[in-house]
Design a protein around this motif. Structure first.
Motif, mmCIF file in Angstrom:
data_model
loop_
_atom_site.group_PDB
_atom_site.id
_atom_site.type_symbol
_atom_site.label_atom_id
_atom_site.label_comp_id
_atom_site.label_asym_id
_atom_site.label_seq_id
_atom_site.Cartn_x
_atom_site.Cartn_y
_atom_site.Cartn_z
ATOM 1 N N PHE A 76 9.085 9.632 0.496
ATOM 2 C CA PHE A 76 8.447 8.327 0.358
ATOM 3 C C PHE A 76 7.080 8.498 -0.294
ATOM 4 O O PHE A 76 6.340 9.426 0.036
ATOM 5 C CB PHE A 76 8.275 7.650 1.723
ATOM 6 C CG PHE A 76 9.565 7.201 2.354
ATOM 7 C CD1 PHE A 76 10.584 6.653 1.602
ATOM 8 C CD2 PHE A 76 9.751 7.313 3.729
ATOM 9 C CE1 PHE A 76 11.774 6.238 2.186
ATOM 10 C CE2 PHE A 76 10.929 6.890 4.328
ATOM 11 C CZ PHE A 76 11.933 6.353 3.556
ATOM 12 N N GLU A 77 6.767 7.575 -1.204
ATOM 13 C CA GLU A 77 5.466 7.592 -1.875
ATOM 14 C C GLU A 77 4.791 6.255 -1.618
ATOM 15 O O GLU A 77 5.302 5.207 -1.990
ATOM 16 C CB GLU A 77 5.646 7.824 -3.376
ATOM 17 C CG GLU A 77 4.335 7.972 -4.148
ATOM 18 C CD GLU A 77 3.798 6.677 -4.711
ATOM 19 O OE1 GLU A 77 2.595 6.414 -4.536
ATOM 20 O OE2 GLU A 77 4.580 5.916 -5.313
ATOM 21 N N PHE A 78 3.649 6.282 -0.945
ATOM 22 C CA PHE A 78 2.910 5.071 -0.614
ATOM 23 C C PHE A 78 1.425 5.254 -0.931
ATOM 24 O O PHE A 78 0.845 6.279 -0.586
ATOM 25 C CB PHE A 78 3.003 4.765 0.886
ATOM 26 C CG PHE A 78 4.280 4.089 1.327
ATOM 27 C CD1 PHE A 78 4.452 2.731 1.156
ATOM 28 C CD2 PHE A 78 5.289 4.812 1.949
ATOM 29 C CE1 PHE A 78 5.609 2.096 1.581
ATOM 30 C CE2 PHE A 78 6.449 4.192 2.379
ATOM 31 C CZ PHE A 78 6.607 2.826 2.199
ATOM 32 N N THR A 79 0.821 4.257 -1.554
ATOM 33 C CA THR A 79 -0.633 4.174 -1.651
ATOM 34 C C THR A 79 -1.042 2.973 -0.812
ATOM 35 O O THR A 79 -0.655 1.840 -1.133
ATOM 36 C CB THR A 79 -1.103 3.990 -3.109
ATOM 37 O OG1 THR A 79 -0.724 5.142 -3.877
ATOM 38 C CG2 THR A 79 -2.612 3.824 -3.174
ATOM 39 N N PRO A 80 -1.775 3.176 0.277
ATOM 40 C CA PRO A 80 -2.121 2.054 1.165
ATOM 41 C C PRO A 80 -2.813 0.923 0.408
ATOM 42 O O PRO A 80 -3.732 1.153 -0.384
ATOM 43 C CB PRO A 80 -3.066 2.689 2.190
ATOM 44 C CG PRO A 80 -2.668 4.135 2.210
ATOM 45 C CD PRO A 80 -2.304 4.452 0.791
ATOM 46 N N VAL A 81 -2.369 -0.304 0.653
ATOM 47 C CA VAL A 81 -2.873 -1.453 -0.099
ATOM 48 C C VAL A 81 -4.369 -1.668 0.110
ATOM 49 O O VAL A 81 -5.082 -2.052 -0.829
ATOM 50 C CB VAL A 81 -2.075 -2.733 0.253
ATOM 51 C CG1 VAL A 81 -2.264 -3.124 1.726
ATOM 52 C CG2 VAL A 81 -2.443 -3.878 -0.674
ATOM 53 N N ASP A 82 -4.882 -1.407 1.314
ATOM 54 C CA ASP A 82 -6.312 -1.611 1.556
ATOM 55 C C ASP A 82 -7.160 -0.611 0.768
ATOM 56 O O ASP A 82 -8.218 -0.954 0.230
ATOM 57 C CB ASP A 82 -6.633 -1.545 3.047
ATOM 58 C CG ASP A 82 -6.098 -0.287 3.713
ATOM 59 O OD1 ASP A 82 -4.883 -0.042 3.609
ATOM 60 O OD2 ASP A 82 -6.885 0.452 4.331
#
Length: 201
Positions: A76-82
């Motif tokens: 999984f690849e995620f960049t936190p929205v905040d």
């Protein structure tokens, strides 16, 4: 432009057209810059997420069917929205960033099994099954409970699996240098980050 002929779907082609329009604005001295985020993940504190994000849907689907795929090669690849919004709005205050391109992709992806093991440990799912069996259970539960999202997810997985198994690496050095100039770095995205997506106890 050298990659234009390799963009095979409408989503990718629309991104290319949008960038061409932005570069025209740059040529006219408009104060803009280009941000190319990867998968935008949930808020680190509140857990607020895009309900139509595929990776978020996968995790939620696992809890619905009480199992997860034993997919050793998924990540999984995620960049936190905040983090993403804070970085963009901060960089926008400094004119020396105008006209630049920033790739914002987490190259240190999280193995999907780490998340699925977390679901197991918490009791949110009961077992790991083959990917084919998992997709079959999604379809069955989707039809039985008229949950079209489960059905859509099951049907889309053949195309989406390649993304989860991708070993692509993106050059984010420009963005990392910009962060460093602000005294900041990438946030940590690991199994605990995903706790915010899981059902509360």
């Amino acid at each position: 432009d050298a990659y234009a002929d390799k963009l095979e779907n409408g989503y990718e082609q629309a991104k290319w057209v949008a960038e061409k329009l932005v570069w025209k604005a740059v040529a006219r001295n408009m104060p803009v810059c280009l941000y190319r985020p990867g998968n935008i993940g949930h808020h680190r504190r509140t857990g607020a997420a895009n309900p139509n994000d595929f990776q978020t849907m996968i995790i939620e689907a696992c809890t619905k069917v009480r199992c997860a795929p034993d997919a050793q090669n998924w990540s999984f690849e995620f960049t936190p929205v905040d983090f993403l919004t804070e970085a963009i709005t901060t960089l926008a205050r400094y004119p020396d960033h105008f006209g630049r391109v920033y790739n914002i992709v987490q190259n240190g992806t999280v193995p999907a099994r780490a998340i699925f093991d977390l679901l197991l440990d918490r009791g949110d799912i009961d077992e790991l099954v083959s990917t084919e069996e998992w997709k079959k259970r999604l379809t069955e539960k989707g039809q039985m409970e008229d949950d079209y999202l489960l059905d859509v997810l099951a049907q889309s997985m053949d195309a989406f699996e390649a993304y989860l198994s991708s070993h692509s690496h993106f050059d984010c050095s420009s963005f990392e240098r910009a962060l460093a100039s602000l005294g900041r770095g990438w946030p940590k995205v690991d199994a605990p980050y995903f706790m915010k997506l899981l059902p509360s106890r």
